[in-house]
Design a protein around this motif. Structure first.
Motif, mmCIF file in Angstrom:
data_model
loop_
_atom_site.group_PDB
_atom_site.id
_atom_site.type_symbol
_atom_site.label_atom_id
_atom_site.label_comp_id
_atom_site.label_asym_id
_atom_site.label_seq_id
_atom_site.Cartn_x
_atom_site.Cartn_y
_atom_site.Cartn_z
ATOM 1 N N TRP A 1 -35.912 11.354 23.030
ATOM 2 C CA TRP A 1 -34.909 12.232 23.633
ATOM 3 C C TRP A 1 -35.560 13.400 24.366
ATOM 4 C CZ3 TRP A 1 -30.518 12.096 25.661
ATOM 5 C CH2 TRP A 1 -29.735 13.254 25.848
ATOM 6 N N ARG A 2 -36.650 13.929 23.853
ATOM 7 C CA ARG A 2 -37.341 15.022 24.541
ATOM 8 C C ARG A 2 -37.883 14.571 25.895
ATOM 9 N NH1 ARG A 2 -39.083 16.617 19.247
ATOM 10 N NH2 ARG A 2 -40.913 15.246 19.407
ATOM 11 N N CYS A 3 -38.195 13.294 25.999
ATOM 12 C CA CYS A 3 -38.734 12.779 27.261
ATOM 13 C C CYS A 3 -37.651 12.558 28.320
ATOM 14 C CB CYS A 3 -39.484 11.467 27.017
ATOM 15 S SG CYS A 3 -40.972 11.625 26.020
ATOM 16 N N ILE A 4 -36.481 12.087 27.885
ATOM 17 C CA ILE A 4 -35.459 11.711 28.869
ATOM 18 C C ILE A 4 -34.379 12.777 29.083
ATOM 19 C CG2 ILE A 4 -35.820 9.271 28.376
ATOM 20 C CD1 ILE A 4 -33.235 9.245 26.825
ATOM 21 N N SER A 5 -34.226 13.706 28.159
ATOM 22 C CA SER A 5 -33.161 14.715 28.307
ATOM 23 C C SER A 5 -33.320 15.575 29.566
ATOM 24 C CB SER A 5 -33.073 15.593 27.066
ATOM 25 O OG SER A 5 -34.283 16.265 26.823
ATOM 26 N N PRO A 6 -34.553 15.906 30.027
ATOM 27 C CA PRO A 6 -34.649 16.674 31.275
ATOM 28 C C PRO A 6 -34.027 15.960 32.469
ATOM 29 C CG PRO A 6 -36.725 16.780 30.078
ATOM 30 C CD PRO A 6 -35.871 15.760 29.381
ATOM 31 N N LEU A 7 -34.005 14.620 32.453
ATOM 32 C CA LEU A 7 -33.382 13.875 33.551
ATOM 33 C C LEU A 7 -31.890 14.156 33.602
ATOM 34 C CD1 LEU A 7 -35.171 10.415 33.082
ATOM 35 C CD2 LEU A 7 -35.751 12.232 34.706
ATOM 36 N N LEU B 1 -28.889 11.212 6.071
ATOM 37 C CA LEU B 1 -28.921 10.468 7.325
ATOM 38 C C LEU B 1 -29.388 11.332 8.493
ATOM 39 C CD1 LEU B 1 -28.320 7.558 8.190
ATOM 40 C CD2 LEU B 1 -26.103 8.350 9.003
ATOM 41 N N SER B 2 -29.270 12.637 8.365
ATOM 42 C CA SER B 2 -29.748 13.509 9.445
ATOM 43 C C SER B 2 -31.245 13.346 9.657
ATOM 44 C CB SER B 2 -29.414 14.978 9.137
ATOM 45 O OG SER B 2 -30.061 15.393 7.943
ATOM 46 N N HIS B 3 -31.959 12.955 8.610
ATOM 47 C CA HIS B 3 -33.401 12.726 8.754
ATOM 48 C C HIS B 3 -33.677 11.474 9.580
ATOM 49 C CE1 HIS B 3 -34.139 15.923 5.902
ATOM 50 N NE2 HIS B 3 -33.394 15.310 4.982
ATOM 51 N N VAL B 4 -32.767 10.497 9.517
ATOM 52 C CA VAL B 4 -32.926 9.281 10.316
ATOM 53 C C VAL B 4 -32.849 9.613 11.805
ATOM 54 C CG1 VAL B 4 -31.962 6.989 10.798
ATOM 55 C CG2 VAL B 4 -31.963 7.889 8.459
ATOM 56 N N GLU B 5 -32.007 10.590 12.156
ATOM 57 C CA GLU B 5 -31.864 10.972 13.553
ATOM 58 C C GLU B 5 -33.165 11.526 14.130
ATOM 59 O OE1 GLU B 5 -28.618 13.692 13.624
ATOM 60 O OE2 GLU B 5 -27.075 12.125 13.426
ATOM 61 N N GLN B 6 -34.025 12.027 13.268
ATOM 62 C CA GLN B 6 -35.293 12.570 13.744
ATOM 63 C C GLN B 6 -36.158 11.499 14.399
ATOM 64 O OE1 GLN B 6 -35.923 15.871 13.661
ATOM 65 N NE2 GLN B 6 -33.923 16.146 12.671
ATOM 66 N N ALA C 1 -24.685 8.054 35.630
ATOM 67 C CA ALA C 1 -26.101 8.213 35.275
ATOM 68 C C ALA C 1 -26.268 9.165 34.098
ATOM 69 C CB ALA C 1 -26.887 8.711 36.480
ATOM 70 N N LEU C 2 -25.496 10.252 34.083
ATOM 71 C CA LEU C 2 -25.572 11.205 32.981
ATOM 72 C C LEU C 2 -25.168 10.542 31.671
ATOM 73 C CD1 LEU C 2 -26.046 14.152 32.089
ATOM 74 C CD2 LEU C 2 -23.610 14.568 32.517
ATOM 75 N N GLY C 3 -24.112 9.722 31.709
ATOM 76 C CA GLY C 3 -23.678 9.014 30.504
ATOM 77 C C GLY C 3 -24.727 8.040 30.006
ATOM 78 N N MET C 4 -25.397 7.356 30.916
ATOM 79 C CA MET C 4 -26.433 6.399 30.527
ATOM 80 C C MET C 4 -27.601 7.104 29.851
ATOM 81 S SD MET C 4 -26.471 3.667 33.702
ATOM 82 C CE MET C 4 -27.524 2.530 32.788
ATOM 83 N N ILE C 5 -27.905 8.309 30.319
ATOM 84 C CA ILE C 5 -28.976 9.090 29.689
ATOM 85 C C ILE C 5 -28.513 9.616 28.340
ATOM 86 C CG2 ILE C 5 -30.321 11.225 29.875
ATOM 87 C CD1 ILE C 5 -30.381 10.730 32.920
ATOM 88 N N TRP C 6 -27.295 10.156 28.298
ATOM 89 C CA TRP C 6 -26.792 10.767 27.058
ATOM 90 C C TRP C 6 -26.544 9.738 25.968
ATOM 91 C CZ3 TRP C 6 -27.499 15.753 27.803
ATOM 92 C CH2 TRP C 6 -27.144 16.632 26.764
ATOM 93 N N GLY C 7 -26.439 8.477 26.355
ATOM 94 C CA GLY C 7 -26.258 7.427 25.364
ATOM 95 C C GLY C 7 -27.456 7.259 24.441
ATOM 96 N N TRP C 8 -28.603 7.817 24.820
ATOM 97 C CA TRP C 8 -29.813 7.729 24.001
ATOM 98 C C TRP C 8 -30.012 8.954 23.124
ATOM 99 C CZ3 TRP C 8 -31.952 3.081 23.812
ATOM 100 C CH2 TRP C 8 -31.702 2.207 24.871
ATOM 101 N N LEU C 9 -29.019 9.831 23.082
ATOM 102 C CA LEU C 9 -29.085 10.989 22.192
ATOM 103 C C LEU C 9 -29.215 10.515 20.740
ATOM 104 C CD1 LEU C 9 -28.655 14.146 21.866
ATOM 105 C CD2 LEU C 9 -26.250 13.592 21.468
ATOM 106 N N PRO C 10 -30.195 11.032 19.991
ATOM 107 C CA PRO C 10 -30.351 10.597 18.582
ATOM 108 C C PRO C 10 -29.071 10.839 17.789
ATOM 109 C CG PRO C 10 -32.267 11.857 19.297
ATOM 110 C CD PRO C 10 -31.234 11.991 20.387
ATOM 111 N N CYS C 11 -28.542 9.793 17.192
ATOM 112 C CA CYS C 11 -27.257 9.875 16.494
ATOM 113 C C CYS C 11 -27.257 8.913 15.314
ATOM 114 C CB CYS C 11 -26.124 9.538 17.462
ATOM 115 S SG CYS C 11 -24.497 9.384 16.680
ATOM 116 N N GLY C 12 -27.025 9.425 14.130
ATOM 117 C CA GLY C 12 -27.005 8.591 12.939
ATOM 118 C C GLY C 12 -25.925 7.532 12.972
ATOM 119 N N LEU C 13 -24.782 7.840 13.585
ATOM 120 C CA LEU C 13 -23.693 6.870 13.681
ATOM 121 C C LEU C 13 -24.104 5.687 14.558
ATOM 122 C CD1 LEU C 13 -20.754 6.320 12.866
ATOM 123 C CD2 LEU C 13 -20.026 7.493 14.938
#
Length: 229
Positions: free
Chosen positions: A110-116, A99-104, A131-143
Motif C-alpha cells: 500500500w505504501r508503494c501504490i497509494s501515492p498513485l 485481525l488488525s495485525h493481519v492487515e499489516q 482508476a482511483l477505485g482500482m488503486i483503493w481496492g488494494w487498501l489493506p483490509c482484514g475483511l
C-alpha cells in the motif's frame, strides 16, 4: 458448494458494510463532495466498479494459487477460511483486535501504490474515478483478506474472482450511500449494537463453516499423511 460460497461472500460484504465505511468512507466522501451534483452518481459508481475490479483480480490470483496447492483431499484452506471469518466477526464486534495485525501484511504494498491514488485527486471524470477505485481496492483490509481465503479455497481462478466480485457487490449499498449521506451514515455505523450485530452474524457463519469443515478433515487426515509419506 460454490453457489453457497457466492451467497456467503455477498452477505459478508453486506454485513461488513460498517467496516468498509470506516476504511473507505473518507475517500468516497471526498469524491462525492468535490463533484458537481450531476456528476456525483457516475463518479461514485465508477470508483466502486474500480474497487470491485481490484477485488476480483485479487480473487482470481488467489483462486489460481489455491488450484496449484492441490489440497482437495485435506481441506486445510476451508478451515483457514472459517477461522478467518471467526476472527473477522470478533474484530467487527469489538471483542478482539487480533485481525488488525493481519492487515499489516499489506502495508508495504500500500505504501508503494497509494501515492498513485493521490495524484488522481481531485477526481474530475469517470476515468479518474475508475482508476482511483482500482488503486483503493488494494487498501489493506482484514475483511477483504478474510474473504480472499474463500477464493483461495475455491481452487479456481474463475470461482475466486466471482467470490470477490459478489463480496464487492455486497459492500456496494453502504459505499454508494456514503457518497450521498456520509454524515448520517457516520452516526449510524458508530452504533455499538449495529457493529456487534454485523460481527456476530459473520462470527456465526464462520462457526457454521468450521462445523462443516472439521468432520471432513478427520477421514482425510490418514489419506493426506499416507500421500505425504
Amino acid at each position: 458448494m460454490i453457489s453457497l460460497d457466492l451467497s456467503a461472500a455477498f452477505l459478508i460484504g453486506l454485513m461488513g458494510g460498517m467496516h468498509c465505511f470506516g476504511m473507505c468512507g473518507g475517500i468516497m466522501t471526498a469524491v462525492a463532495i468535490q463533484a458537481p451534483t450531476a456528476q456525483r452518481l457516475p463518479l461514485t459508481t465508477a470508483y466502486n466498479l474500480g474497487r470491485i475490479s481490484s477485488y476480483m483480480l485479487a480473487g482470481a490470483a488467489s483462486g489460481a494459487l489455491g488450484a496449484t496447492l492441490d489440497l482437495h483431499q485435506f481441506p486445510i484452506l476451508r478451515l483457514l477460511a472459517a477461522v478467518m471469518l471467526i476472527l473477522m466477526g470478533l474484530y467487527l464486534a469489538g471483542w478482539s483486535t487480533w485481525l488488525s495485525h493481519v492487515e499489516q501484511a499489506g502495508r508495504g504494498l500500500w505504501r508503494c501504490i497509494s501515492p498513485l491514488g493521490k495524484r488522481l485527486l481531485p477526481v474530475r471524470n469517470v476515468r479518474q474515478a475508475l482508476a482511483l477505485g482500482m488503486i483503493w481496492g488494494w487498501l489493506p483490509c482484514g475483511l477483504v483478506y478474510s474473504t480472499l481465503t474463500w477464493s483461495l479455497a475455491s481452487h479456481s481462478w474463475l470461482d475466486g474472482a466471482l467470490i470477490m466480485g459478489l463480496f464487492g457487490l455486497g459492500t456496494l449499498p453502504v459505499m454508494l450511500a456514503t457518497g450521498w449521506f456520509s454524515h448520517s451514515l457516520k452516526g449510524l455505523v458508530q452504533q455499538q449494537w449495529l457493529r456487534r450485530l454485523g460481527g456476530m452474524l459473520i462470527l456465526l457463519w464462520g462457526c457454521y463453516n468450521l462445523s462443516l469443515t472439521l468432520p471432513s478433515m478427520i477421514p482425510a487426515l490418514p489419506l493426506h499423511l499416507s500421500v505425504s509419506h
